[in-house]
Design an enzyme around this catalytic site. Structure first.
Site, short mmCIF file in Angstrom:
data_model
loop_
_atom_site.label_atom_id
_atom_site.label_comp_id
_atom_site.label_asym_id
_atom_site.label_seq_id
_atom_site.Cartn_x
_atom_site.Cartn_y
_atom_site.Cartn_z
N GLU B 91 0.92 -1.12 -0.01
CA GLU B 91 0.08 0.02 -0.02
C GLU B 91 1.07 1.28 0.14
O GLU B 91 0.25 2.54 0.36
CB GLU B 91 -0.82 -0.01 1.11
CG GLU B 91 -0.47 -0.17 2.58
CD GLU B 91 -1.40 -0.21 3.52
OE1 GLU B 91 -2.11 -1.15 4.01
OE2 GLU B 91 -1.55 0.78 4.41
N CYS B 123 -3.30 -4.56 4.06
CA CYS B 123 -2.11 -5.37 4.45
C CYS B 123 -1.96 -6.90 3.84
O CYS B 123 -1.18 -7.57 4.13
CB CYS B 123 -2.29 -5.46 5.90
SG CYS B 123 -1.91 -4.14 6.83
N THR B 164 3.27 1.79 15.31
CA THR B 164 3.60 0.78 14.71
C THR B 164 3.97 0.52 13.14
O THR B 164 4.51 -0.37 12.75
CB THR B 164 2.66 -0.32 14.73
OG1 THR B 164 1.35 0.42 14.57
CG2 THR B 164 2.23 -0.66 16.20
N HIS B 246 -1.49 -12.25 10.79
CA HIS B 246 -0.97 -10.92 10.55
C HIS B 246 -0.70 -10.17 11.93
O HIS B 246 -1.50 -10.34 12.85
CB HIS B 246 -2.04 -10.04 9.68
CG HIS B 246 -2.01 -8.51 9.65
ND1 HIS B 246 -0.78 -8.01 9.13
CD2 HIS B 246 -2.79 -7.52 10.24
CE1 HIS B 246 -0.80 -6.84 9.08
NE2 HIS B 246 -1.99 -6.30 9.82
N ASN B 278 4.41 -3.03 12.60
CA ASN B 278 3.68 -3.87 11.66
C ASN B 278 4.06 -3.32 10.09
O ASN B 278 4.07 -2.33 9.74
CB ASN B 278 2.17 -3.17 11.92
CG ASN B 278 1.23 -3.66 10.87
OD1 ASN B 278 1.55 -4.49 10.15
ND2 ASN B 278 -0.04 -2.95 10.87
#
Lengths: 137, 358
Positions: B91, B123, B164, B246, B278
Site C-alpha cells: 500500500e 495489508c 507501529t 497478521h 507492523n
C-alpha cells in the site's frame, strides 16, 4: 531529466550487468563492447556478483545538484571481485565504520528523483555485507 | 436448485505447488516506541511494541522488494528467466501510476518474458499474490511465480498507528511441489466489506475506525479464514507445529492464536511485530520466513494474513527436506532484525520525509 538517458542504463544500473570478453575472459564494467585488455569485440553480457571491497572513499558534504536529499553521504571506489573498479555511493553504513579493504555488496537503491512529480532513478550502491556488519545500539 | 455448498472454497490447484524460495527484508533503522510517546504523550502511557523498522532515505518498496527477491532467488537456485510472474503487493508503491513490479522484474533479470503487476488490498496484498501464484503454477501456465509483500507504511504524526507503521516484508517464490521447501496443502479466503481502515487517493496518511478495527474487522476475518481452512482440511490447532498471523501489534495475533487454540510457543518464532512493527503487506509473510528459518522437515504451518477493508487469506503448509539445504544460502530474517540502528524522532522525521523544506 532525460528519461531515455536513464532508461538506457537500466540493466547496468539495477543489476551490475557488464560484459565479458569471449577472447581473453576479462570482465568489463561499465559495458564498452571492446575488451580493454585484448581489444577484441566483447558484447557478451555478464552479470557481476556485486561483491567487492572498498578501494578508497570520501564523504560528500556539498553534493552536486540532484543529490541534496541524501547528503551527507559517502562515495567509494569499489574494486569488484571480478576486477573492474566502480564509483558508487555507500549506504547502510556509519561513516566511522568505513575502512579501505572493507568487504561490500551491491544493492539497488534510489539514486535521485526528478522533483516531486518526476521519475525516480534507481541504481547500484554498496553496503557492508549483511550478517557480517557490526550492529550498533 | 444450486450446487452451492458453503463448505466449498478450498483453494488447491490440481498440480502440487509450494514455496521454492523465500527472502525477507528489514531496513536497518529502528524507531523506539518510546520516541513516539516522548513526542506526543509526554512520555506517559503504554506502547504497543518495543520498536519499529524504518526505511533509509534511499529505500522504498521497489528497492526493498528487490532485496527480498534476490534472497528468494538465492535460495531457489533457479534461472530468473523461468519466472513467469513478478507481483508486488503493497500500500506504499512509490508511483501512483507505474508498476513497482516491472522495476523489480528488470533488476532480478526476469524481463521480458514475464507477467508483472502491483497488488493492493491493505495489508494482505502480498498473500493474495501468493494465491494467484498458486493458480499460475498449479495450472501449469507457469513454472515459477514470484509474490512479494512489502511496505513502507504511513502513520500520521501523533496517531496511534505511528507507533507501529513500519517498513519491511518478504518475497515468496512459488513453484512445483517437487522443488518446494514447503508444500502448500491449500488456502482459503474470507472477505467482507468492512470499513475499518482506508486511505483516500492523494491523502498522505490513512484513517481508521479506532476500536472498530478489532472484533468486526481483524478477529472476525482472521478466525473466519483459519477456522474454515482447518475445517476443510480436517485439522485442529494441535496438528500444526507453527502458526503466524497478521501482526498490527503484539496483542492482536496473540489473541487470535488463543481464540483458535494455538499456544504461545506455536506463534513465537513468527511473531516479529514487537521488534520490527507492523510491516503491513509484509507482516504475515515475513513472519512465515522467520518460521522457515527454524522449522524442521515435516513441520506443518498455519499462516493467516489480514487486510483492512477487509479480508484474510489462510494457508496450510508443510516443510520438506529441501528447506534445511537451502535456507543458509541467504541471510536469515533474524540477521536482518539484528542489524539495527536506533534513531530518534528527528531522524525519523527526516527519513520519512515529514520535514517541509519549502
Amino acid at each position: 531529466m532525460e528519461v531515455s538517458r536513464h532508461w538506457r542504463l537500466n540493466q547496468q544500473r539495477y543489476a551490475l550487468v557488464g560484459e565479458v570478453c569471449p577472447n581473453c575472459g576479462v570482465k568489463l564494467f561499465p559495458p564498452r563492447d571492446v575488451c580493454l585488455e585484448c581489444e577484441a569485440p566483447a558484447k557478451e553480457l555478464y552479470t557481476f556478483t556485486g561483491l567487492g571491497e572498498v578501494f578508497s572513499y570520501t564523504t560528500i558534504y556539498d553534493p552536486p545538484a540532484g543529490f541534496e536529499h541524501n547528503a551527507p553521504y559517502m562515495v567509494a571506489l569499489i574494486k569488484l571481485e571480478e576486477g573492474p573498479m566502480v564509483t558508487a555511493q555507500l549506504t547502510d553504513v556509519d561513516f566511522t565504520d568505513v575502512q579501505i579493504g572493507m568487504p561490500v555488496e551491491m544493492v539497488t537503491r534510489k539514486l535521485r528523483t526528478d522533483g516531486a512529480e518526476g521519475m525516480i532513478v534507481y541504481g547500484y550502491k554498496f553496503r557492508p555485507l549483511v550478517g557480517e556488519e557490526v550492529t550498533s545500539g | 436448485m444450486t450446487d452451492y455448498d458453503p463448505k466449498d472454497g478450498l483453494l488447491k490447484p490440481d498440480r502440487p505447488v509450494g514455496i521454492v524460495g523465500y527472502g525477507a527484508y528489514v531496513p536497518r533503522y529502528r524507531l523506539p516506541a518510546t520516541e513516539v510517546s516522548r513526542m506526543w504523550k509526554g512520555g506517559t502511557g503504554g506502547t504497543p511494541i518495543d520498536e519499529k523498522a524504518v526505511n533509509g532515505l534511499d529505500e522504498d518498496v521497489v528497492t526493498m522488494s528487490i532485496e527480498a527477491a534476490r534472497d528468494a532467488l538465492a535460495r531457489a537456485q533457479i534461472d530468473p528467466r523461468e519466472i513467469r510472474a513478478v507481483w508486488v503487493g503493497s500500500e506504499s508503491h512509490p508511483y501512483a501510476v507505474k508498476p513497482s513490479s516491472t522495476i523489480v522484474a528488470e533488476a532480478i533479470g526476469a524481463v521480458p518474458t514475464t507477467q508483472a503487476a502491483d497488488w493492493e488490498f491493505a495489508c494482505k496484498a502480498g498473500t493474495e499474490a501468493m494465491q494467484a501464484a498458486m493458480g499460475f503454477v498449479g495450472s501449469g501456465m507457469a513454472k515459477y511465480a514470484l509474490s512479494i509483500g512489502m511496505d513502507t507504511a504511513q502513520g500520521r504524526p501523533g496517531d496511534a498507528l505511528e507507533y507501529t507503521a513500519a517498513a519491511g516484508g518478504a518475497a515468496i517464490l512459488i513453484g512445483p511441489g517437487a522443488e518446494s521447501v514447503a508444500l502448500i496443502n491449500g488456502s482459503f479466503s474470507f472477505v467482507t466489506d468492512t470499513p475499518d481502515f482506508w486511505r483516500r487517493e492523494h491523502a498522505n496518511y490513512p484513517s481508521h475506525g479506532d476500536r472498530f478495527t478489532g472484533e468486526p474487522a481483524y478477529f472476525k476475518h482472521v478466525t473466519g479464514a483459519a477456522e474454515r481452512l482447518m475445517e476443510l482440511l480436517g485439522t485442529t490447532a494441535a496438528d500444526y507445529r507453527w502458526a503466524v498471523f497478521h501482526q498490527p501489534n503484539v496483542k492482536f495475533p496473540e489473541r487470535a492464536a488463543k481464540l483458535l487454540g494455538f499456544s504461545k510457543e506455536q506463534i513465537a518464532p513468527g511473531l516479529l511485530s514487537g521488534r520490527i512493527g507492523n510491516t503491513y503487506s509484509g507482516s504475515t509473510m515475513i513472519g512465515l520466513t522467520a518460521i522457515l528459518d527454524v522449522a524442521e522437515p515435516g513441520d506443518r504451518i498455519l499462516m493467516v494474513s489480514y487486510g483492512s477493508g477487509a479480508g484474510s487469506d489462510a494457508f496450510d503448509l508443510v516443510t520438506t527436506e529441501r528447506l534445511a539445504e537451502v535456507r543458509h544460502l541467504a541471510p536469515s530474517t533474524e540477521t536482518y532484525i539484528a542489524r539495527r540502528t536506533p534513531i530518534d524522532y528527528a531522524t525519523y522525521s527526516r527519513y520519512r520525509e515529514k520535514l517541509k523544506l519549502n
